[in-house]
Design an enzyme around this catalytic site. Structure first.
Site, PDB file in Angstrom:
ATOM      1  N   ASP A  41      71.348 -54.851  44.123  1.00 56.53           N
ATOM      2  CA  ASP A  41      69.893 -54.760  44.420  1.00 56.53           C
ATOM      3  C   ASP A  41      69.349 -53.074  43.313  1.00 56.53           C
ATOM      4  O   ASP A  41      69.453 -52.128  43.119  1.00 56.53           O
ATOM      5  CB  ASP A  41      69.802 -53.677  45.739  1.00 56.53           C
ATOM      6  CG  ASP A  41      68.420 -53.070  46.567  1.00 56.53           C
ATOM      7  OD1 ASP A  41      67.629 -54.406  46.752  1.00 56.53           O
ATOM      8  OD2 ASP A  41      68.166 -52.554  46.016  1.00 56.53           O
ATOM      9  N   GLU A 168      50.583 -57.113  22.744  1.00 61.55           N
ATOM     10  CA  GLU A 168      50.206 -58.153  23.293  1.00 61.55           C
ATOM     11  C   GLU A 168      48.787 -58.839  23.983  1.00 61.55           C
ATOM     12  O   GLU A 168      48.472 -59.538  23.864  1.00 61.55           O
ATOM     13  CB  GLU A 168      50.791 -58.353  25.004  1.00 61.55           C
ATOM     14  CG  GLU A 168      51.030 -59.138  25.851  1.00 61.55           C
ATOM     15  CD  GLU A 168      50.200 -59.774  27.190  1.00 61.55           C
ATOM     16  OE1 GLU A 168      50.093 -60.633  27.515  1.00 61.55           O
ATOM     17  OE2 GLU A 168      49.523 -58.215  26.608  1.00 61.55           O
TER      18      GLU A 168
END
Length: 435
Positions: A41, A168
């Site tokens: 997790d 980007e």
């Protein structure tokens, strides 16, 4: 994630200012996971702590973390320091596009160097704001997953590589530069690239990229285990850093929680949230701050990243096939007749495979002018690449997969190239077939 209206800058000059990182291995298609290997997790608090750092960096640097601005480099330095301390081998890849840009590449020691599993996210924001959801969220999720790899001292079958891309928002400049500068041999080693751009939208949807089937199924299986329905991602298709990898023939996949599109009533009924409102009302705005995050979506998607790395990284080694290559240069006439380069295949039995790999390295000043075909020994043509007036990038360095199972393996196979428009020139640098 970049806007549709923003022109891609593939034609921009991308020159190495100082190359501290060069090649990255290609990611191999994921195989069946080991049943004993369970992903941890990912602590939401840790992911949010990274977002708080990105917010502080933006606040101290003019309110953003954009390409060419000090906030971007400070963000990169923060991520790199975390990875260095965790035992990764990090490299900074420098490029030029209206200023100096940087990619950060981090390799986890070990794994099969011929099977490289990559995960990445863009680290830059737009200049209008701090970019906490777009894309601090993906950057933080990938970073914390990498740190979880270190905490677990994971020893996957595949070699793991993580990346944080620059520029980007200017048209995937950093990731495109990385892919375009991968030698063909390294590109063929990348079995998959996983992209995470906007994974904590405040009015979230749960979208999975519809690209490589194995990667897609990995993410869908994770969400099925949570009883959370998913949809195919369409809003960001071609707008983020998976696009250059996909164009190069590398399997891609990823997750997304939505940008400027409005959530429908059906989606609100399925996922909660507000119908008629954008998935991210602060998309590319100054309000894209730490308050612009849905904790549940960020937590689930961060866990999904780890699930994919643990699952897809545990594949079995796939031996390379037999390769046949021609490295002789063949000039491609400007707006002229088609030319061919021949590879002679001998000593095989039966037909070619249904997954015949065609690695192509064509150097050209405007790749959109070029049409490529694979010609089987009997003359049957298989289209590899069409022309496109919108494809302004240079060079075609890509891997294509062709179903050639109806063709006899032995004989003279040809790569046919034609330039169908004027003013740009190029040549076939090399190409190969892998059976």
């Amino acid at each position: 994630m970049k806007l549709f209206r923003r022109a891609a800058v593939g034609a921009a000059t991308l020159a190495i200012g100082g190359l501290l990182a060069t090649t990255a291995p290609a990611i191999a298609a994921p195989a069946a996971p080991s049943p004993t290997l369970a992903a941890p997790d990912i602590p939401l608090a840790n992911v949010k702590a990274h977002l708080s750092q990105f917010q502080s960096i933006a606040s101290a640097n003019g309110g953003n973390r954009a390409h060419g601005r000090p906030g971007y480099k400070a963000s990169l330095d923060y991520v790199k320091a975390k990875l260095d301390a965790a035992g990764f081998t990090t490299r900074i890849q420098q490029f030029s596009s209206s200023g100096t840009g940087y990619n950060l590449i981090a390799d986890w020691p070990g794994g099969d160097a011929n099977q490289v599993l990559m995960a990445g996210a863009h680290l830059d924001s737009v200049s209008a704001g701090p970019g906490i959801n777009d894309n601090g969220s993906g950057s933080a999720g990938v970073l914390e997953t990498a740190l979880a790899v270190s905490r677990a001292q994971l020893q996957p079958t595949k070699h793991l590589r993580f990346a944080w891309w620059g520029a980007e928002e200017l048209g995937m400049v950093g990731s495109r530069y990385y892919v375009n500068n991968l030698p063909a041999a390294d590109r063929s080693k990348v079995s998959g690239y996983l992209n995470f751009d906007m994974i904590g939208s405040p009015n979230p949807g749960y979208f999975v990229y519809d690209d490589d089937p194995t990667i897609e199924k990995t993410f869908k299986d994770f969400y099925a285990g949570l009883n959370v329905p998913t949809e195919i991602e369409t809003e960001g298709d071609g707008r983020s850093d998976h696009a250059p990898f996909k164009s190069a023939g590398i399997p891609v996949g990823g997750l997304f929680t939505g940008a400027e599109r409005a959530k429908s009533s059906a989606q609100a009924q399925k996922w909660g949230g507000t119908a008629g409102q954008a998935f991210d009302r602060c998309y590319h705005s100054s309000c894209d701050s730490t308050s612009n995050i849905n904790d549940t979506a960020l937590d689930r998607n961060s866990d999904a990243i780890a699930h994919a790395i643990w699952t897809l990284g545990a594949g079995t080694t796939v031996p390379p096939g037999d390769a046949y290559e021609n490295t002789a240069d063949v000039a491609i006439p400007d707006n002229g007749a088609a030319v061919t380069s021949t590879v002679n295949v001998t000593g095989r039995t039966g037909n070619a495979p249904a997954t015949l790999k065609v690695d192509v390295d064509v150097r050209h000043t405007w790749r959109g002018d070029v049409v490529l075909d694979l010609l089987a020994p009997d003359g049957t043509a298989y289209r590899l690449k069409n022309s496109s007036s919108n494809d302004s990038a240079d060079n075609i360095i890509a891997t294509y997969t062709v179903d050639a199972s109806s063709e006899t393996a032995n004989g003279a196979w040809k790569l046919r190239a034609q330039d169908i428009a004027s003013q740009d020139t190029g040549y076939i640098n090399s190409w190969k077939l892998t059976f």
